[in-house]
Design an enzyme around this catalytic site. Structure first.
Site, PDB file in Angstrom:
ATOM      1  N   LYS A  96     -15.334 -76.556   9.404  1.00 52.65           N
ATOM      2  CA  LYS A  96     -15.835 -76.251   8.054  1.00 52.65           C
ATOM      3  C   LYS A  96     -15.625 -74.774   7.712  1.00 52.65           C
ATOM      4  O   LYS A  96     -15.202 -74.435   6.608  1.00 52.65           O
ATOM      5  CB  LYS A  96     -17.339 -76.587   7.966  1.00 52.65           C
ATOM      6  CG  LYS A  96     -17.633 -78.062   8.179  1.00 52.65           C
ATOM      7  CD  LYS A  96     -19.121 -78.352   8.175  1.00 52.65           C
ATOM      8  CE  LYS A  96     -19.865 -77.810   9.366  1.00 52.65           C
ATOM      9  NZ  LYS A  96     -19.581 -78.454  10.641  1.00 52.65           N
TER      10      LYS A  96
ATOM     11  N   GLN B 122     -23.525 -78.594  10.302  1.00 49.42           N
ATOM     12  CA  GLN B 122     -23.552 -79.807  11.127  1.00 49.42           C
ATOM     13  C   GLN B 122     -22.648 -80.883  10.482  1.00 49.42           C
ATOM     14  O   GLN B 122     -21.682 -80.513   9.819  1.00 49.42           O
ATOM     15  CB  GLN B 122     -24.992 -80.327  11.318  1.00 49.42           C
ATOM     16  CG  GLN B 122     -25.874 -79.433  12.181  1.00 49.42           C
ATOM     17  CD  GLN B 122     -26.457 -78.241  11.457  1.00 49.42           C
ATOM     18  OE1 GLN B 122     -27.076 -78.388  10.424  1.00 49.42           O
ATOM     19  NE2 GLN B 122     -26.286 -77.062  11.990  1.00 49.42           N
TER      20      GLN B 122
ATOM     21  N   ASP C 296     -18.846 -79.194  13.813  1.00 53.66           N
ATOM     22  CA  ASP C 296     -17.696 -78.463  14.350  1.00 53.66           C
ATOM     23  C   ASP C 296     -16.356 -79.031  13.883  1.00 53.66           C
ATOM     24  O   ASP C 296     -15.355 -78.994  14.609  1.00 53.66           O
ATOM     25  CB  ASP C 296     -17.739 -78.432  15.893  1.00 53.66           C
ATOM     26  CG  ASP C 296     -19.022 -77.811  16.397  1.00 53.66           C
ATOM     27  OD1 ASP C 296     -19.537 -76.902  15.720  1.00 53.66           O
ATOM     28  OD2 ASP C 296     -19.500 -78.241  17.462  1.00 53.66           O
TER      29      ASP C 296
ATOM     30  N   GLY D 107     -22.435 -72.932  13.800  1.00 54.32           N
ATOM     31  CA  GLY D 107     -21.502 -71.901  14.244  1.00 54.32           C
ATOM     32  C   GLY D 107     -20.190 -72.172  13.541  1.00 54.32           C
ATOM     33  O   GLY D 107     -19.496 -73.128  13.878  1.00 54.32           O
ATOM     34  N   HIS D 108     -19.905 -71.409  12.502  1.00 54.24           N
ATOM     35  CA  HIS D 108     -18.710 -71.638  11.690  1.00 54.24           C
ATOM     36  C   HIS D 108     -17.707 -70.525  11.977  1.00 54.24           C
ATOM     37  O   HIS D 108     -17.972 -69.355  11.705  1.00 54.24           O
ATOM     38  CB  HIS D 108     -19.087 -71.685  10.201  1.00 54.24           C
ATOM     39  CG  HIS D 108     -19.996 -72.837   9.857  1.00 54.24           C
ATOM     40  ND1 HIS D 108     -20.501 -73.055   8.616  1.00 54.24           N
ATOM     41  CD2 HIS D 108     -20.470 -73.848  10.637  1.00 54.24           C
ATOM     42  CE1 HIS D 108     -21.257 -74.152   8.638  1.00 54.24           C
ATOM     43  NE2 HIS D 108     -21.252 -74.638   9.856  1.00 54.24           N
TER      44      HIS D 108
HETATM   45  P1  GDP Z   1     -17.419 -75.665  12.072  1.00 55.80           P
HETATM   46  O1  GDP Z   1     -18.753 -75.592  12.726  1.00 55.80           O
HETATM   47  O2  GDP Z   1     -17.207 -76.973  11.377  1.00 55.80           O
HETATM   48  O3  GDP Z   1     -17.135 -74.498  11.165  1.00 55.80           O
HETATM   49  O4  GDP Z   1     -16.344 -75.625  13.254  1.00 55.80           O
HETATM   50  P2  GDP Z   1     -16.342 -74.601  14.500  1.00 55.80           P
HETATM   51  O5  GDP Z   1     -15.949 -73.268  14.017  1.00 55.80           O
HETATM   52  O6  GDP Z   1     -17.609 -74.720  15.257  1.00 55.80           O
HETATM   53  O7  GDP Z   1     -15.241 -75.259  15.422  1.00 55.80           O
HETATM   54  C1  GDP Z   1     -13.936 -75.426  14.976  1.00 55.80           C
HETATM   55  C2  GDP Z   1     -13.003 -74.668  15.951  1.00 55.80           C
HETATM   56  O8  GDP Z   1     -11.681 -75.086  15.720  1.00 55.80           O
HETATM   57  C3  GDP Z   1     -13.015 -73.175  15.730  1.00 55.80           C
HETATM   58  O9  GDP Z   1     -12.764 -72.551  16.951  1.00 55.80           O
HETATM   59  C4  GDP Z   1     -11.862 -72.953  14.756  1.00 55.80           C
HETATM   60  O10 GDP Z   1     -11.292 -71.663  14.854  1.00 55.80           O
HETATM   61  C5  GDP Z   1     -10.884 -73.995  15.241  1.00 55.80           C
HETATM   62  N1  GDP Z   1     -10.036 -74.587  14.202  1.00 55.80           N
HETATM   63  C6  GDP Z   1     -10.324 -74.852  12.906  1.00 55.80           C
HETATM   64  N2  GDP Z   1      -9.307 -75.515  12.310  1.00 55.80           N
HETATM   65  C7  GDP Z   1      -8.357 -75.654  13.278  1.00 55.80           C
HETATM   66  C8  GDP Z   1      -7.063 -76.287  13.304  1.00 55.80           C
HETATM   67  O11 GDP Z   1      -6.607 -76.868  12.342  1.00 55.80           O
HETATM   68  N3  GDP Z   1      -6.387 -76.237  14.499  1.00 55.80           N
HETATM   69  C9  GDP Z   1      -6.892 -75.635  15.596  1.00 55.80           C
HETATM   70  N4  GDP Z   1      -6.147 -75.661  16.709  1.00 55.80           N
HETATM   71  N5  GDP Z   1      -8.080 -75.040  15.605  1.00 55.80           N
HETATM   72  C10 GDP Z   1      -8.811 -75.068  14.464  1.00 55.80           C
HETATM   73  P1  IMO Z   2     -21.935 -76.722  12.926  1.00 54.31           P
HETATM   74  O1  IMO Z   2     -22.469 -76.314  11.560  1.00 54.31           O
HETATM   75  C1  IMO Z   2     -22.300 -79.315  16.382  1.00 54.31           C
HETATM   76  C2  IMO Z   2     -26.338 -80.549  17.525  1.00 54.31           C
HETATM   77  C3  IMO Z   2     -26.905 -80.029  18.828  1.00 54.31           C
HETATM   78  C4  IMO Z   2     -27.820 -81.184  19.202  1.00 54.31           C
HETATM   79  C5  IMO Z   2     -28.367 -81.634  17.856  1.00 54.31           C
HETATM   80  C6  IMO Z   2     -29.726 -81.055  17.508  1.00 54.31           C
HETATM   81  O2  IMO Z   2     -21.339 -75.609  13.691  1.00 54.31           O
HETATM   82  O3  IMO Z   2     -21.082 -77.925  12.793  1.00 54.31           O
HETATM   83  P2  IMO Z   2     -30.566 -78.634  16.770  1.00 54.31           P
HETATM   84  O4  IMO Z   2     -30.410 -77.298  17.435  1.00 54.31           O
HETATM   85  O5  IMO Z   2     -30.001 -78.711  15.401  1.00 54.31           O
HETATM   86  O6  IMO Z   2     -31.982 -79.146  16.826  1.00 54.31           O
HETATM   87  O7  IMO Z   2     -29.708 -79.636  17.716  1.00 54.31           O
HETATM   88  O8  IMO Z   2     -27.413 -81.229  16.900  1.00 54.31           O
HETATM   89  N1  IMO Z   2     -25.864 -79.500  16.593  1.00 54.31           N
HETATM   90  C7  IMO Z   2     -24.582 -79.251  16.338  1.00 54.31           C
HETATM   91  N2  IMO Z   2     -23.458 -79.779  16.874  1.00 54.31           N
HETATM   92  N3  IMO Z   2     -22.203 -78.406  15.403  1.00 54.31           N
HETATM   93  C8  IMO Z   2     -23.319 -77.898  14.823  1.00 54.31           C
HETATM   94  O9  IMO Z   2     -23.284 -77.100  13.741  1.00 54.31           O
HETATM   95  C9  IMO Z   2     -24.579 -78.282  15.326  1.00 54.31           C
HETATM   96  N4  IMO Z   2     -25.854 -77.954  15.028  1.00 54.31           N
HETATM   97  C10 IMO Z   2     -26.637 -78.716  15.795  1.00 54.31           C
HETATM   98  O10 IMO Z   2     -25.897 -79.822  19.780  1.00 54.31           O
HETATM   99  O11 IMO Z   2     -27.069 -82.244  19.732  1.00 54.31           O
HETATM  100 MG    MG Z   3     -19.552 -75.199  14.608  1.00 56.96          MG
END
Ligand code: GDP
Ligand code: IMO
Ligand code: MG
Length: 427
Positions: A16, A225, A13, A40-41
């Site tokens: 990415k 991840q 998270d 979840g991107h």
């Molecule tokens: P990922 O899994 O690495 O793609 O990250 P996620 O999408 O799960 O979580 C990142 C969250 O932060 C999302 O809700 C994005 O919309 C938000 N986000 C990404 N970059 C920024 C930033 O620079 N500032 C803020 N405030 N939010 C951001």
């Molecule tokens: P993105 O790509 C954050 C965590 C789960 C759990 C562990 C194992 O959005 O960064 P799994 O379902 O893979 O067997 O769970 O890894 N986890 C993540 N945490 N971002 C993710 O993906 C994750 N994918 C798995 O919360 O602790």
């Molecule tokens: Mg994510």
């Protein structure tokens, strides 16, 4: 020609999706190589927010080819749901711009069922998985009892292999977990319908990518991840089931490792973790609540609240080194606006020993104490910053100090969820 690995350098998270969507404007192929719909991107374009789980983050740019390679564990229900969701929102998705490997493993209903049941079974030792069937599917891959997409497309082969798999899994579900077994005939019917819908997307993605490289196309490998969740290098056993960083690319794609030219890690300006497991710099006080509140730290896949803490320089340096990163992207710097002082983890202390390097040999880093350096904060809202000079001096200082701390400079800073909210750092 350019090939670039973008990977998460913390516990997932890191932002990415946002960064990859932004870079994808100039890239021909965007490739997922590991993980599954546990990812979840999030991509924000204007007033539209997209949560991508299996589909690469280049899908919103017309003309880009998005590849889900062999190392990804594919849940056909999740995949087709995502395809339909995007089409409903006017995004063009077809076999022309989205390609699926015939060698990728399939996540079936029984994998998701067992993921949930096994978590309950583990009690205190639970990982807090996303429940997407990841662990059970990768276990079957290693045990050589899994089915691949090509098996799904061959009805006779699918019948034989799914019957054998389900006989064993149903025994586990019924006798160990004391739950309801799945019906073979209903499962065969369901997956045969899904297979017909998957067919137009399926190809030999290894061959496709190697040819693209020879043709001088640009390729971005999208990690899911983060390194601290890597099955070999993360905080085992509180990890996911795949190699999450640059090291996962060759096996997960069939793309030679020596053809990956550049590698860039992504880290938040602070840290978060979702699920169980050690998190040395976690804050359980008001500062942690502020990071979660301002950063909207809720899981994109499960909606669970994330845990938050200060930037961990020890873990980040380790992650960047594993990924061979020469420079990195710092996201969510805007979330730090408002703190009088900001702390940064510079070393761990454990049983009288001080570690500046990540102590990967410790069986568990649960017990380490983090040594912090305190940096001045800033009050200004920086979400509108687009140039380095738009950032207050304390924010500039924070970026430089973190670059020195982890041994690689920050190349790009993200200051908001939107595509446009990005600042390039001076060289
Ligand atoms: P990922 O899994 O690495 O793609 O990250 P996620 O999408 O799960 O979580 C990142 C969250 O932060 C999302 O809700 C994005 O919309 C938000 N986000 C990404 N970059 C920024 C930033 O620079 N500032 C803020 N405030 N939010 C951001
Ligand atoms: P993105 O790509 C954050 C965590 C789960 C759990 C562990 C194992 O959005 O960064 P799994 O379902 O893979 O067997 O769970 O890894 N986890 C993540 N945490 N971002 C993710 O993906 C994750 N994918 C798995 O919360 O602790
Ligand atoms: Mg994510």
């Amino acid at each position: 020609m350019s090939t670039l690995s973008i990977f998460g350098a913390q516990w997932g998270d890191e932002g990415k999706g946002k960064v990859i969507d932004r870079l994808a404007a100039d890239i021909d192929y965007i490739v997922r190589y590991q993980g599954g719909a546990n990812a979840g991107h999030t991509v924000v374009v204007g007033d539209q927010t997209y949560a991508l789980h299996l589909i690469p983050s280049g899908i919103l740019h017309p003309g880009r080819i998005n590849v889900i390679a062999n190392g990804v564990a594919i849940d056909p229900i999740s995949f087709l749901g995502e395809v339909d969701g995007l089409i409903d929102r006017g995004v063009a998705v077809s076999g022309e711009n989205l390609v699926l490997s015939s060698n990728a493993h399939v996540i079936f209903e029984h994998h998701k069922t067992i993921d949930g049941l096994a978590e309950r079974w583990k009690g205190e030792g639970r990982i807090g998985t996303t429940g997407r069937g990841i662990g059970p599917a990768y276990s079957d891959k290693a045990a050589r009892t899994g089915l691949r997409i090509s098996d799904l497309l061959d009805p006779e082969r699918c019948k034989v292999r799914l019957r054998a798999a389900l006989a064993e899994k149903n025994a586990l579900i019924e006798r160990v977990h004391e739950s309801e077994p799945l019906d073979l005939e209903a499962q065969l019917e369901l997956y045969s319908t899904l297979a017909d819908r998957l067919r137009p997307f399926v190809a030999d993605t290894g061959k496709l990518l190697r040819q693209a490289y020879r043709d001088g196309k640009s390729i971005l490998f999208e990690g899911a991840q983060g390194v601290m969740l890597d099955i070999d290098h993360g905080t085992y056993p509180f990890v996911t089931s795949s190699n999450t960083g640059t090291g996962g690319i060759p096996a997960g794609t069939g793309f030679p490792p020596v053809w990956v030219e550049e590698s860039m890690g992504i880290a938040k300006a602070y840290c978060t973790r979702v699920g169980e497991g050690p998190f040395p710099s976690e804050l359980t006080c008001e500062n942690g609540e502020q990071l979660c509140r301002v950063g909207h730290e809720f899981g994109t896949t499960t909606g669970r609240p994330r845990r938050a803490g200060w930037f961990d320089g020890v873990a980040a340096r380790y992650a960047f080194e594993l990924g061979g990163t020469r420079s990195w992207v710092m996201t969510k710097l805007d979330v730090l606006s408002g703190f009088d002082e900001i702390q940064v983890g510079v070393a761990y202390n454990h049983e009288g020993v001080r570690y500046e390097e990540y102590p990967a040999h410790l069986p568990c880093i649960e017990g380490v104490e983090v040594e912090y350096k305190t940096l001045p904060g800033w009050k200004e809202d920086i979400t509108g910053a687009r140039e380095w000079s738009d950032l207050p001096p304390a924010a500039q200082n924070y970026v430089k100090v973190l670059g020195d701390l982890v041994g690689a400079p920050v190349a790009l800073i993200s200051v908001g969820p939107d595509r446009a909210a990005m600042v390039t750092c001076p060289k």
